[in-house]
Motif scaffolding. Structure first.
Motif: not given
Length: 469
Positions: A185-214
């Motif tokens: 978004g427009d950075g940490i001074d504008a974004s909902s903490a919940l919106g950003v942290l949800r993204r972090e949870l589902l990326t780091v916490g539940r995204g798994g330890s591996s990453a790929y490209t098609l």
């Protein structure tokens, strides 16, 4: 019983919905304003040399993205794992006018003026102290009761406010946000903490330890899905009016050559960004919460600029693939980490106000700015430039921005309305899932919308007990 279903938008969400409905025997037509499928999945192959390409849109598949992985397997698409940085790799920083090469895992020398109790923590230590407890407080975004009280509290704060509430100094907040939270978004001074942290949870916490490209480009996924749909996609039709009446939905469209046509069905899956849906007349009007969501939801301004180099000098120097900077080019990435050398592509990824400023520049000016910024990391790169290109998502008339982001209180005030159906109109798109900006979120949302039609669900349920925001 088969009922005719119109799907607006041939991005991954619309294609996933169409795929599920066709498999169930439904009569489906997909209307797409562009001349291509994929939406915000866009692989750029020009003007690159040596068969290289870069992703202007969705790029990564995480190990926990079972829906993407499942489609890739069924459609015969290969994935390439991202290379793991060597333990001796150096991570480049360019902060406060100087370049710093920090060993991976040792970033205590960064020029942030931290408090005495923070100085020896490094970025990873700051993350563990301040960010990790907040991520844990997010809860389960897929649960029907989400957000709970703790998560709702986070939605009332910007991310800076939430981190400060945890005791982080202003310098520590800037340090942990650089190249991470400042890219939403427009950075940490504008974004909902919940919106950003949800993204972090589902990326780091539940995204798994591996990453790929098609392999071959992310666009191979929507192209393969479209092929499986046969001739059910009609290109060049932009929706201008959606009307519901007497058990039917009518969509009035304008064609790419100016002609007008009306399509009629029993159900509609709206899988276009809300930033585009704002320009569509709705008769009768949707509910107040849905209209507010359509009106207020914002999409991140993103400009991605790619520079191809004859040689990947950065790998020869032992540098990592992600560089952190406070320069106007913002975040720097190796744009082709799974493509064969010797040539390579670096990307300047600009977000928010920096992206909007870059969007006012010409293509040539954007490329020149990226070359200058990248050369500040290493002057040797300047003589290796082969070509460049860029993509500004705000300027795409059928996207008008990249992935969705949320200001404080928006998720709790009208977040649930994003996915809720309106009469015979159902909604898909990554913004209607808990995973905005991910191919996984788009595909899940399309499957959820198809399930609503097939099962007569109320509009918020997702397959296998999952629930979307």
């Amino acid at each position: 019983m088969s009922e005719r279903v119109i799907i607006l938008g041939a991005g991954l969400a619309g294609l996933a919905a169409a795929h599920a409905l066709v498999l169930a025997g439904q009569d489906v037509v997909v209307l797409e304003a562009r001349s291509r499928v994929g939406g915000r999945v866009l692989t750029l192959r020009q003007p690159f040399l040596d068969g290289m390409y870069a992703e202007a849109g969705a790029k990564y598949v995480l190990g926990g993205h079972s829906t993407v992985l499942g489609f890739a397997r069924r459609l015969g698409l290969d994935l390439d794992p991202l290379p793991v940085p060597h333990t001796s790799a150096l991570r480049p920083f360019h902060l406060r006018g100087r370049r710093i090469l920090a060993p991976i895992g040792d970033d205590t020398s960064l020029p942030h003026v931290l408090r005495a109790d923070e100085q020896q923590l490094g970025l990873s230590g700051l993350y563990r102290r301040y960010v990790a407890p907040l991520v844990e407080a997010v809860g389960d975004p897929f649960h029907e009761s989400w957000p709970g009280p703790g998560a709702a509290h986070l939605d009332g704060l910007t991310l800076r406010e939430a981190l400060a509430e945890r005791g982080a100094s202003s310098a520590a907040i800037d340090a942990v946000s650089l190249g991470r939270f400042d890219l939403v978004g427009d950075g940490i001074d504008a974004s909902s903490a919940l919106g950003v942290l949800r993204r972090e949870l589902l990326t780091v916490g539940r995204g798994g330890s591996s990453a790929y490209t098609l392999r071959g480009g992310s666009d191979r996924l929507p192209v393969a899905l479209a092929k499986a749909l046969g001739g059910r996609i009609q290109f060049g039709w932009a929706a201008k009016r959606i009307e519901q009446e007497q058990g039917t939905v009518r969509v009035s469209c304008r064609g790419s050559t100016g002609e007008h046509r009306t399509f009629t069905a029993e159900r509609l899956v709206c899988a276009i960004p809300f930033s585009v849906l704002r320009g569509v007349e709705l008769v009768p009007a949707f509910s107040a919460d849905k209209l507010r969501a359509i009106r207020e939801l914002e999409h991140t301004s993103v400009v991605r600029t790619f520079i191809q180099y004859r040689r990947r000098l950065w790998t020869e120097w032992g540098w990592s693939s992600g560089w952190l900077t406070d320069l106007p080019i913002m975040h720097v990435l190796d744009a082709a980490p799974t493509q064969p050398p010797p040539s390579g592509i670096l990307e300047a990824y600009r977000v928010g106000p920096c992206a909007r400023a870059a969007g006012l520049l010409s293509e040539e000016e954007r490329i020149a700015m990226a070359v200058r910024g990248l050369s500040q990391f290493a002057p040797e790169l300047a003589s290796e430039v082969q070509c460049g290109t860029s993509y500004a998502w705000d300027l795409d008339p059928w996207a008008r921005g990249a992935f969705a982001w949320f200001r404080p209180r928006q998720l709790t005030q009208w977040g649930r309305a994003l996915a809720t159906r309106e009469g015979r109109v159902h909604f898909a798109g990554d913004q209607t899932s808990p995973m905005p900006g991910w191919m996984e979120g788009a595909l899940l949302s399309g499957q959820r919308a198809a399930l609503e039609i097939l099962s007569g669900a109320s509009g918020a349920c997702m397959a296998e007990g999952l629930h979307g925001v």
